[in-house]
Design an enzyme around this catalytic site. Structure first.
Site, PDB file in Angstrom:
ATOM      1  N   ASP A 302     -22.856  -3.632 -20.272  1.00  0.00           N
ATOM      2  CA  ASP A 302     -22.752  -2.320 -20.907  1.00  0.00           C
ATOM      3  C   ASP A 302     -23.648  -2.342 -22.147  1.00  0.00           C
ATOM      4  O   ASP A 302     -24.703  -2.967 -22.125  1.00  0.00           O
ATOM      5  CB  ASP A 302     -21.291  -2.009 -21.241  1.00  0.00           C
ATOM      6  CG  ASP A 302     -20.976  -0.517 -21.258  1.00  0.00           C
ATOM      7  OD1 ASP A 302     -21.720   0.224 -21.925  1.00  0.00           O
ATOM      8  OD2 ASP A 302     -20.010  -0.082 -20.610  1.00  0.00           O
ATOM      9  N   HIS A 338     -26.567  -0.909 -21.069  1.00  0.00           N
ATOM     10  CA  HIS A 338     -26.715   0.546 -21.114  1.00  0.00           C
ATOM     11  C   HIS A 338     -27.469   1.003 -22.350  1.00  0.00           C
ATOM     12  O   HIS A 338     -28.109   2.047 -22.339  1.00  0.00           O
ATOM     13  CB  HIS A 338     -25.339   1.219 -21.066  1.00  0.00           C
ATOM     14  CG  HIS A 338     -24.627   1.012 -19.772  1.00  0.00           C
ATOM     15  ND1 HIS A 338     -23.360   1.496 -19.539  1.00  0.00           N
ATOM     16  CD2 HIS A 338     -25.001   0.376 -18.631  1.00  0.00           C
ATOM     17  CE1 HIS A 338     -22.992   1.164 -18.308  1.00  0.00           C
ATOM     18  NE2 HIS A 338     -23.957   0.476 -17.748  1.00  0.00           N
TER      19      HIS A 338
END
Length: 523
Positions: A302, A338
């Site tokens: 992430d 991300h």
């Protein structure tokens, strides 16, 4: 120019920053180095790292470190390691390496580790020697060093049996357990500290959170046994903490989560998780002050770094909120994930004075990303990025005040581009500076800034941002996570309800929203 500074130190480990002009996460060329100790020890080596960790040093000893940038020119730094009041080995208290991954073995080792911890004097060190040590969740105490020898792996069991749970609040009502910015019961991290001062974790070993074992990654947004997933390393209301040199991997959720901490340095770490593991952010300082992240290598599932400040509750609850201030990110390598450096979306307590300098971001979806939405409130201010290279990033810079998080994230009142009344839940983002950034293999857009009509974002200033190449295999896609957008490919700087100033790109205003969803702004 070449300068050597001390980034962090403990009794046996130091991290040195080799601040060569133009160096980001790595030096422009390898340098030869030599270390001389007052105890007569000498060692030498070669490095290309901008931040170098040196291990197995002698406590309370003066050293001189020399690096040759270009012969015969040499640069030096003198430092002393910290004293150690006593060294305690976990094996001396019955801890056993290489036990099977069972709940019984983990509890047996936990009892031995706890006995060893209790024996560590103030200012002393708990040593974990080489070996694979299964251990149930362990709490650290104040005024100590946890030292992980080379080859030591402290790993969490895969079985949740008898796993402790942190309640949402302690007896005084302060936030203890948490989930996405709110007080909520969560499983205790495999390694955690609550209200501790002067804690250091150092060494060449590894903390393994066990997220790839058991079922942690199979219920990312749910609860089990009345609790949320644990972090990999959870530091709650701690002061003066140092994390130096070790590797941490496979966290059940966020990897390192400092919550309500003051005075934290993370230097020369490796933070790792599979790229498809859910919500395994790398480093998430939340409601923290004075945080220095230097020379850290991220490759996670992430966001690499996600700076947060808690989340206002669904009924406006705000008693748990505190600001995050003075965060500095330097000489880091961020691979995939991300986002490289992300602020929010939990930012209700306010985030200010963040600097990101001399970093590399490779294959992250976004580089610098700010995200919020109506209902969050709080202010994001004085954010600066300088001397960064991004390679293979989809959208380099983004600020999104229509982020569709939470169960109501797609509701009209969150996503509407019509002005709404301002109140305590209105977020504000301003004073954002981006300078001297190179973009390679860009996919979607240089920048996408989507503010609220009632609270526009800005000013945002982009100076000397250069696109050297585009990814010609890129497919057009939404540049940020909001509704009613038009897909972009190889776009420049776009803004809607944003005050953007750029000397390198034409700023296109009111061009993010799909024309079918635009409205005529009142005159």
């Amino acid at each position: 120019m070449f300068a050597i500074t001390l980034a962090a130190r403990s009794a046996r480990t130091v991290a040195l920053c080799l601040a060569q002009t133009g160096a980001r996460s790595a030096l422009r060329q390898s340098v030869q180095w030599r270390l001389r100790g007052a105890d007569g020890t000498q060692r030498s080596g070669e490095t290309k790292r901008a931040v170098l960790a040196l291990h197995d040093l002698t406590p309370d000893t003066a050293y001189v470190f020399e690096a040759a940038a270009a012969a015969p020119c040499a640069f030096s730094c003198a430092f002393s390691t910290l004293p150690c009041a006593g060294l305690v080995d976990v094996a001396a208290f019955g801890a056993t390496p290489d036990l099977p991954d069972t709940a019984d073995a983990a509890q047996t080792n936990r009892a031995a580790f706890q006995a060893a911890l209790a024996a560590v004097p103030k200012g002393g060190t708990l040593r974990v020697p080489a070996g694979r040590w299964v251990c149930a969740p362990l709490a650290l105490k104040s005024d100590m060093v946890l030292h992980l020898d080379r080859g030591a792996v402290l790993f969490a069991p895969s079985d949740r049996q008898d796993w402790p749970i942190l309640p949402a609040r302690d007896a005084a009502g302060r936030m203890l357990g948490s989930w996405e910015g709110l007080p909520e019961a969560c499983f205790a991290a495999p390694l955690h500290a609550i209200g501790a001062c002067n804690v250091t974790i150092s060494g060449q070993g590894t903390l393994d959170g066990g997220g790839d074992r058991g079922d942690w990654w199979h219920w990312p947004k749910e609860t089990r046994d009345g609790a949320r997933r644990p972090r990999g390393l959870h530091l709650i209301d701690c002061q003066n903490t140092q994390l130096i040199g070790f590797t941490i991997r496979n966290a059940p959720s966020w990897t390192i989560h400092p919550q309500g901490c003051t005075g934290l340095t993370a230097a020369a770490l490796r933070i790792m998780a599979p790229h498809d593991s859910p919500n395994t952010d790398g480093f998430d300082p939340e409601m923290c002050e004075n945080v220095d992240i230097v020379g850290v290598h991220f490759s996670v599932g992430d966001d690499c770094i996600a700076i947060k400040a808690g989340k206002r509750g669904p009924k406006g609850e705000a008693d748990h909120l505190r600001p995050t201030r003075h965060v500095r990110v330097r000489h880091c390598l961020m691979e995939r994930g991300h986002g490289g450096v992300v602020i929010g979306s939990e930012m209700s307590g306010g985030v200010s004075d963040v600097t990101v300098e001399d970093c590399d971001m490779i294959g992250t979806d976004r580089g610098l990303r700010m995200k919020s939405r109506r209902g969050r409130g709080g202010t994001v201010a004085r954010i600066a990025m300088r001397r960064v290279v991004m390679d293979g990033v989809l959208t380099a810079f983004s600020a999104n005040a229509h982020y569709f998080c939470d169960v109501d994230g797609h509701a009209d009142w969150v996503q509407s581009r019509q002005p709404a009344p301002t109140n305590a839940g209105t977020p504000h983002l301003h004073d954002i500076t981006i300078e001297d950034v190179e973009l390679r293999n860009l996919s979607h857009a240089v920048a996408a800034f989507l503010g609220l009509p009632e609270a526009p974002i800005g000013p945002i200033r982009l100076t000397r941002v250069t696109v050297t190449s585009f990814d010609f295999d890129a497919q057009a896609a939404d540049p940020i996570m909001a509704d009613h957008l038009r897909p972009l490919r190889h776009a420049g700087v776009l803004g809607e309800h944003a005050d953007v100033h750029s000397d390198t790109q034409i700023v296109e205003h009111n061009t993010l929203t799909d024309p079918a969803h635009r409205f005529t702004e009142p005159k």
